[in-house]
Design an enzyme around this catalytic site. Structure first.
Site, PDB file in Angstrom:
ATOM      1  N   GLY A 135     -20.729  59.579  53.652  1.00 27.96           N
ATOM      2  CA  GLY A 135     -21.193  60.950  53.809  1.00 27.96           C
ATOM      3  C   GLY A 135     -20.516  61.941  52.890  1.00 27.96           C
ATOM      4  CG  HIS A 170     -44.348  72.992  44.506  1.00 30.47           C
ATOM      5  ND1 HIS A 170     -44.018  73.819  43.461  1.00 30.47           N
ATOM      6  CD2 HIS A 170     -44.701  73.804  45.534  1.00 30.47           C
ATOM      7  CE1 HIS A 170     -44.180  75.085  43.824  1.00 30.47           C
ATOM      8  NE2 HIS A 170     -44.593  75.102  45.084  1.00 30.47           N
ATOM      9  CG  HIS A 174     -26.063  65.179  53.126  1.00 29.93           C
ATOM     10  ND1 HIS A 174     -25.074  64.731  53.968  1.00 29.93           N
ATOM     11  CD2 HIS A 174     -27.239  64.989  53.808  1.00 29.93           C
ATOM     12  CE1 HIS A 174     -25.612  64.286  55.101  1.00 29.93           C
ATOM     13  NE2 HIS A 174     -26.926  64.447  55.017  1.00 29.93           N
TER      14      HIS A 174
END
Length: 226
Positions: free
Chosen positions: A81, A148, A157
């Protein structure tokens, strides 16, 4: 510890080592199995030798990787993580000649025009839309939405249920907490952090922590790694 058998049929999944053995590794292992291209044959964690994660043996520390490569394992996924650590270890593994594939859960929706880097994981329910670009070692977590033309830098993250509108740019190592929202055309600088539920309506500079609705800088981001 005995040698792990890595032989497979020509049509079977390739053996793969997972770096890490924590909660994030559990979700990654299940995504790997769901994708069906690879089969986890070992996890590395220097502090948990002999245990298992979802049935995958913890083989020891990263010193075991050369042994595994001698056994024919070329594929590795870094399931950590900590963004800085994930990028550092990933870059070192690439230098050693390992292959770091991306893991795309089959329940994710990826535009055919999107670009996905190396060592990326895209979790179940995530959506990545037209001409978005996801940098190496990024995590697009469960039910995250990337619209988009977004550009996510290496090691980003985006946590579960985050939502990025069109043309958002996230710098290297940016972390967006659970349920964070970013309006269109926003730029967030390298290693900035947006707290859970934050709503970003203005550009954010590198290295800060922003919280609230709208998200405002709270303090300098600590120098220690997440």
């Amino acid at each position: 510890m005995g040698r792990i058998v890595t032989e497979r049929s020509a049509s079977g999944p390739a053996p793969l080592i997972v770096i890490g053995a924590g909660g994030h590794a559990k979700v990654v292992i299940e995504a790997i199995r769901a994708q069906g291209l690879f089969e986890p044959v070992g996890c590395t964690d220097p502090n948990a030798g002999g245990a298992r994660v979802l049935g995958v043996e913890i083989i020891g520390g990263d010193d075991q990787l050369d042994v595994m490569r001698a056994d024919g394992v070329r594929h590795i996924f870094v399931a950590l993580g900590d963004g800085r650590l994930r990028m550092r270890i990933g870059a070192a593994l690439l230098q050693k000649g390992f292959v770091l594939p991306s893991v795309i859960h089959p329940a994710a929706t990826i535009s055919p025009s999107a670009r996905i880097g190396r060592g990326v994981v895209v979790m179940a329910g995530a959506v990545i839309n037209a001409e978005a670009s996801i940098g190496d070692f990024a995590i697009v977590n469960t039910l995250a939405s990337i619209d988009h033309d977004c550009v996510l830098g290496a090691g980003v993250h985006v946590a579960p249920r985050t939502a990025l509108a069109g043309c958002v740019q996230l710098g290297e190592g940016v972390f967006l907490g659970v349920g964070a929202v970013v309006k269109p055309n926003i730029k967030i600088g390298d290693h900035a952090v947006v707290g859970a539920g934050g709503v970003v309506v203005r550009d954010l500079p590198p290295g800060i922590e922003a919280v609230g609705v709208p998200a405002k800088p709270r303090s300098k981001k600590p120098s220690s790694e997440r």
